[in-house]
Every structure is written in structure tokens, then in C-alpha cells.
Design a protein around this motif. Structure first.
Motif, PDB file in Angstrom:
ATOM      1  N   ARG A 197      -2.011   6.443  -2.561  1.00 35.84           N
ATOM      2  CA  ARG A 197      -1.394   6.533  -3.882  1.00 35.84           C
ATOM      3  C   ARG A 197      -2.446   6.753  -4.963  1.00 35.84           C
ATOM      4  NH1 ARG A 197       1.939   1.365  -4.094  1.00 35.84           N
ATOM      5  NH2 ARG A 197       1.845   1.294  -1.859  1.00 35.84           N
ATOM      6  N   PHE A 198      -3.567   6.048  -4.833  1.00 39.18           N
ATOM      7  CA  PHE A 198      -4.647   6.211  -5.795  1.00 39.18           C
ATOM      8  C   PHE A 198      -5.182   7.637  -5.778  1.00 39.18           C
ATOM      9  CE2 PHE A 198      -9.248   6.224  -6.593  1.00 39.18           C
ATOM     10  CZ  PHE A 198      -9.238   5.838  -7.927  1.00 39.18           C
ATOM     11  N   LYS A 244      -2.196   2.022  -0.528  1.00 35.68           N
ATOM     12  CA  LYS A 244      -2.706   1.988  -1.896  1.00 35.68           C
ATOM     13  C   LYS A 244      -3.766   3.056  -2.113  1.00 35.68           C
ATOM     14  CE  LYS A 244      -1.825  -2.866  -2.806  1.00 35.68           C
ATOM     15  NZ  LYS A 244      -2.413  -4.145  -3.189  1.00 35.68           N
ATOM     16  N   ALA A 277      -3.650  14.205  -9.548  1.00 35.93           N
ATOM     17  CA  ALA A 277      -2.755  14.617 -10.631  1.00 35.93           C
ATOM     18  C   ALA A 277      -3.470  14.564 -11.977  1.00 35.93           C
ATOM     19  CB  ALA A 277      -1.518  13.734 -10.647  1.00 35.93           C
ATOM     20  N   VAL A 278      -4.283  13.531 -12.193  1.00 33.35           N
ATOM     21  CA  VAL A 278      -5.024  13.415 -13.455  1.00 33.35           C
ATOM     22  C   VAL A 278      -6.058  14.536 -13.569  1.00 33.35           C
ATOM     23  CG1 VAL A 278      -6.691  11.965 -14.688  1.00 33.35           C
ATOM     24  CG2 VAL A 278      -4.628  10.948 -13.747  1.00 33.35           C
ATOM     25  N   VAL A 335      -3.606  10.360  -4.842  1.00 35.23           N
ATOM     26  CA  VAL A 335      -2.592  11.268  -5.389  1.00 35.23           C
ATOM     27  C   VAL A 335      -2.612  11.218  -6.914  1.00 35.23           C
ATOM     28  CG1 VAL A 335      -0.102  11.630  -5.600  1.00 35.23           C
ATOM     29  CG2 VAL A 335      -1.108  11.260  -3.361  1.00 35.23           C
ATOM     30  N   ARG A 336      -2.694  10.005  -7.462  1.00 38.25           N
ATOM     31  CA  ARG A 336      -2.741   9.874  -8.925  1.00 38.25           C
ATOM     32  C   ARG A 336      -4.019  10.483  -9.487  1.00 38.25           C
ATOM     33  NH1 ARG A 336      -0.531   3.796  -8.804  1.00 38.25           N
ATOM     34  NH2 ARG A 336       1.667   4.308  -8.617  1.00 38.25           N
ATOM     35  N   LEU A 337      -5.133  10.276  -8.807  1.00 38.41           N
ATOM     36  CA  LEU A 337      -6.399  10.842  -9.255  1.00 38.41           C
ATOM     37  C   LEU A 337      -6.338  12.367  -9.248  1.00 38.41           C
ATOM     38  CD1 LEU A 337      -9.347  10.261 -10.086  1.00 38.41           C
ATOM     39  CD2 LEU A 337      -9.929  10.445  -7.667  1.00 38.41           C
TER      40      LEU A 337
END
Length: 98
Positions: A6-7, A3, A13-14, A9-11
Motif C-alpha cells: 500500500r505504501f 502495508k 501515485a504521489v 502504491v501511494r508513493l
């Protein structure tokens, strides 16, 4: 993937999307400024933003092409390897009775 990964990676990307969007907005807002000459700070910043967008776009395209190539190669190789391992009597559920 965990988790936390994934967090992150998303951060990432944002953050990347915000940087690209803010650069594009800055270019749009300052496109019609009154230039003061050769040492114009706004022109220099516009040049930096253009270079940033070009380099991020090139890096994104390179990453997408390498990911697509890797996916294509793996899809071409793995089905052959999977077929060799699954063609057994047990996998085909053949009843072996006398």
C-alpha cells in the motif's frame, strides 16, 4: 494487501502526480519565452513535457477504462454465482424440527 505494498502504491501515485504537476507548471511558466530559433532548448523541453502529459493521460484513461470494465464484468458474474451457493436451508436459517 500488505502495508508495504500500500505504501509503494501511494508513493507511486504521489510521484506520478508530482511529475504531471511539474510538467504542467513548466509549460505555464515557459509559454511566453523568447525563442532563439530552430534549436531552442526550451521549445524542445516544452514538446517533451506535452508528450509526457499526453502519454500519461492516455495511460491513465486506459487504466481507468480497463478497471471499470473488469469491475463491471465481475459484478455481473459474481452475484449469480453467490446466489447459487447461498440458497441452502442452513443459509436461510430454516428450523428443521419434527
Amino acid at each position: 494487501m500488505t502495508k508495504k505494498f500500500r505504501f509503494m502504491v501511494r508513493l507511486l501515485a504521489v510521484v506520478l502526480a508530482v511529475v504531471m504537476l511539474s510538467s504542467a507548471v513548466y509549460l505555464a511558466v515557459e509559454a511566453d519565452h523568447d525563442c532563439s530559433g530552430d534549436d531552442c532548448a526550451i521549445c524542445r523541453q516544452i514538446s517533451i513535457c506535452e508528450n509526457l502529459l499526453k502519454s500519461l493521460g492516455l495511460a491513465g484513461a486506459a487504466a481507468a477504462i480497463s478497471a471499470a470494465f473488469t469491475y463491471t464484468v465481475c459484478r455481473a458474474i459474481l452475484p449469480c454465482a453467490e446466489m447459487n451457493g447461498t440458497l441452502t436451508l442452513v443459509a436461510l436459517k430454516v428450523k428443521l424440527s419434527n
